[in-house]
Design a protein around this motif. Structure first.
Motif, PDB file in Angstrom:
ATOM      1  N   ASP A  83       0.834  -1.213   0.000  1.00 39.04           N
ATOM      2  CA  ASP A  83       0.000   0.000   0.000  1.00 39.04           C
ATOM      3  C   ASP A  83       0.863   1.255   0.000  1.00 39.04           C
ATOM      4  O   ASP A  83       0.558   2.243  -0.675  1.00 39.04           O
ATOM      5  N   ALA A  84       1.935   1.214   0.789  1.00 36.02           N
ATOM      6  CA  ALA A  84       2.816   2.387   0.868  1.00 36.02           C
ATOM      7  C   ALA A  84       3.512   2.657  -0.461  1.00 36.02           C
ATOM      8  O   ALA A  84       3.744   3.811  -0.834  1.00 36.02           O
ATOM      9  N   LEU A  85       3.832   1.612  -1.189  1.00 36.25           N
ATOM     10  CA  LEU A  85       4.558   1.771  -2.449  1.00 36.25           C
ATOM     11  C   LEU A  85       3.747   2.460  -3.534  1.00 36.25           C
ATOM     12  O   LEU A  85       4.300   2.907  -4.540  1.00 36.25           O
ATOM     13  N   VAL A  86       2.440   2.562  -3.326  1.00 33.73           N
ATOM     14  CA  VAL A  86       1.599   3.247  -4.316  1.00 33.73           C
ATOM     15  C   VAL A  86       0.982   4.517  -3.735  1.00 33.73           C
ATOM     16  O   VAL A  86      -0.001   5.028  -4.259  1.00 33.73           O
ATOM     17  N   VAL A  87       1.584   5.027  -2.649  1.00 33.69           N
ATOM     18  CA  VAL A  87       1.125   6.302  -2.088  1.00 33.69           C
ATOM     19  C   VAL A  87       1.210   7.366  -3.179  1.00 33.69           C
ATOM     20  O   VAL A  87       2.236   7.504  -3.851  1.00 33.69           O
ATOM     21  N   ASN A  88       0.140   8.107  -3.362  1.00 33.84           N
ATOM     22  CA  ASN A  88       0.050   9.076  -4.452  1.00 33.84           C
ATOM     23  C   ASN A  88       0.536  10.440  -3.998  1.00 33.84           C
ATOM     24  O   ASN A  88      -0.024  11.031  -3.084  1.00 33.84           O
ATOM     25  N   ASP A  89       1.592  10.933  -4.623  1.00 36.07           N
ATOM     26  CA  ASP A  89       2.101  12.261  -4.260  1.00 36.07           C
ATOM     27  C   ASP A  89       1.428  13.327  -5.134  1.00 36.07           C
ATOM     28  O   ASP A  89       2.046  13.971  -5.954  1.00 36.07           O
ATOM     29  N   GLY A  90       0.134  13.513  -4.936  1.00 32.33           N
ATOM     30  CA  GLY A  90      -0.609  14.511  -5.692  1.00 32.33           C
ATOM     31  C   GLY A  90      -0.081  15.920  -5.512  1.00 32.33           C
ATOM     32  O   GLY A  90      -0.462  16.822  -6.255  1.00 32.33           O
ATOM     33  N   LEU A  91       0.808  16.099  -4.553  1.00 29.40           N
ATOM     34  CA  LEU A  91       1.382  17.429  -4.319  1.00 29.40           C
ATOM     35  C   LEU A  91       2.176  17.933  -5.522  1.00 29.40           C
ATOM     36  O   LEU A  91       2.464  19.118  -5.607  1.00 29.40           O
ATOM     37  N   SER A  92       2.537  17.050  -6.443  1.00 28.98           N
ATOM     38  CA  SER A  92       3.297  17.486  -7.607  1.00 28.98           C
ATOM     39  C   SER A  92       2.521  18.512  -8.428  1.00 28.98           C
ATOM     40  O   SER A  92       3.111  19.263  -9.216  1.00 28.98           O
ATOM     41  N   TYR A  93       1.192  18.574  -8.232  1.00 28.55           N
ATOM     42  CA  TYR A  93       0.394  19.610  -8.899  1.00 28.55           C
ATOM     43  C   TYR A  93       0.881  21.001  -8.510  1.00 28.55           C
ATOM     44  O   TYR A  93       0.706  21.967  -9.260  1.00 28.55           O
ATOM     45  N   LEU A  94       1.474  21.133  -7.322  1.00 29.57           N
ATOM     46  CA  LEU A  94       1.939  22.442  -6.862  1.00 29.57           C
ATOM     47  C   LEU A  94       3.093  22.956  -7.695  1.00 29.57           C
ATOM     48  O   LEU A  94       3.422  24.151  -7.648  1.00 29.57           O
ATOM     49  N   LEU A  95       3.747  22.086  -8.452  1.00 33.65           N
ATOM     50  CA  LEU A  95       4.903  22.486  -9.249  1.00 33.65           C
ATOM     51  C   LEU A  95       4.493  22.989 -10.631  1.00 33.65           C
ATOM     52  O   LEU A  95       5.319  23.470 -11.387  1.00 33.65           O
ATOM     53  N   HIS A  96       3.224  22.870 -10.965  1.00 40.14           N
ATOM     54  CA  HIS A  96       2.768  23.255 -12.308  1.00 40.14           C
ATOM     55  C   HIS A  96       2.581  24.758 -12.411  1.00 40.14           C
ATOM     56  O   HIS A  96       2.355  25.431 -11.419  1.00 40.14           O
TER      57      HIS A  96
END
Length: 275
Positions: A262-275
């Motif tokens: 489960d941890a290996l597929v943690v979604n780092d949606g925070l990358s949207y902040l770099l757009h």
């Protein structure tokens, strides 16, 4: 070279917004009025615009457009707003760094933050919001080194790339201290809670100082899983190499090893902040 030689170059230090620093300083304050912080965020146009852009992105999939930080706070909750503000503030703190691909650097930091929070939620010894924050800043010392001593930073990178030394050994040989030491010193300069700085300083070698710091152990585990994700390591190998002594010191049960998929597929949606 001394760490203070880096910190004296004030014009080159990351420019972290005041509201982000205040928020981190309040993490341990049970009487903190986060409504005041939300109001401050609203007045920081750069951060508020980035957060609203992300909240209205496909990642959140909200049914209607959110137009204010107050609305975002109601819908997401203060905990989520805190993580977005901290991530946004740090990822905007520098525009260009010699020798570092900034988008990759922050995506990596965001993933470590999410993984640190994931582990902390399963431990009684570490607070998830603190774990998230320490994940964001875990590599801030390396950023500091590249900003203030780029030639030495490149020399260290070359040694590591050519496998002539581990990063810790290369830094100790060329600097006399590690980038984790530098990270703690910078966090102390910013008056961040001591527990965060100590976790950053100790996470690479959590048993080096005797009694291990649980937060440093959580960060160590997050770093391990992040490396596994980057190298696309097979789950069986991930479990085989999982540092159980660190796991125990982090306040986690041995059964956590069966949740790692489960941890290996943690979604780092925070990358949207770099757009």
């Amino acid at each position: 070279m001394h760490i203070q030689d880096l910190l004296k170059q004030t014009d080159k230090l990351p420019n972290v917004p005041d509201v982000v620093r205040e928020l981190i300083q309040l993490l341990n304050d049970p009487n903190a009025k986060y409504s005041d912080i939300a109001a401050r965020v609203s007045h920081d146009q750069t951060i508020s615009l980035k957060i609203l852009r992300m909240v209205n992105s496909a990642y959140f999939g909200l049914a209607r457009k959110i137009s204010s930080i107050d609305e975002a706070t109601v819908l997401l909750g203060m905990d989520k707003l805190k993580t977005l503000v901290i991530a946004s503030g740090f990822s905007s703190s520098v525009n260009k760094v010699d020798g570092i691909n900034l988008p990759e650097f922050w995506v990596d930091s965001f993933r470590v933050a999410e993984l640190s929070e994931w582990f902390a939620k399963r431990s009684d010894l570490v607070k998830p919001d603190e774990a998230f924050t320490v994940g964001i800043v875990h590599n801030i010392g390396r950023l500091l080194l590249h900003l203030t001593a780029p030639d030495t930073a490149r020399e260290i990178q070359t040694l590591v790339a050519n496998r002539k030394a581990s990063r810790v050994k290369a830094e100790l040989d060329l600097l006399g201290f590690t980038s984790q030491d530098a990270g703690k010193a910078l966090m102390d300069l910013w008056h961040f809670p001591k527990v965060l700085g100590c976790a950053v300083q100790e996470h690479k070698r959590p048993f080096a100082q005797g009694e291990p710091n649980p937060m440093a152990c959580v960060l160590n585990l997050a770093g391990y899983l992040n490396a596994c994700i980057r190298t696309e390591r097979d789950l069986d190998l991930v479990r085989e190499g999982f540092p159980m002594a660190v796991c125990k010191a982090a306040g986690l049960s041995e059964g956590i090893i069966y949740e790692l998929d489960d941890a290996l597929v943690v979604n780092d949606g925070l990358s949207y902040l770099l757009h």
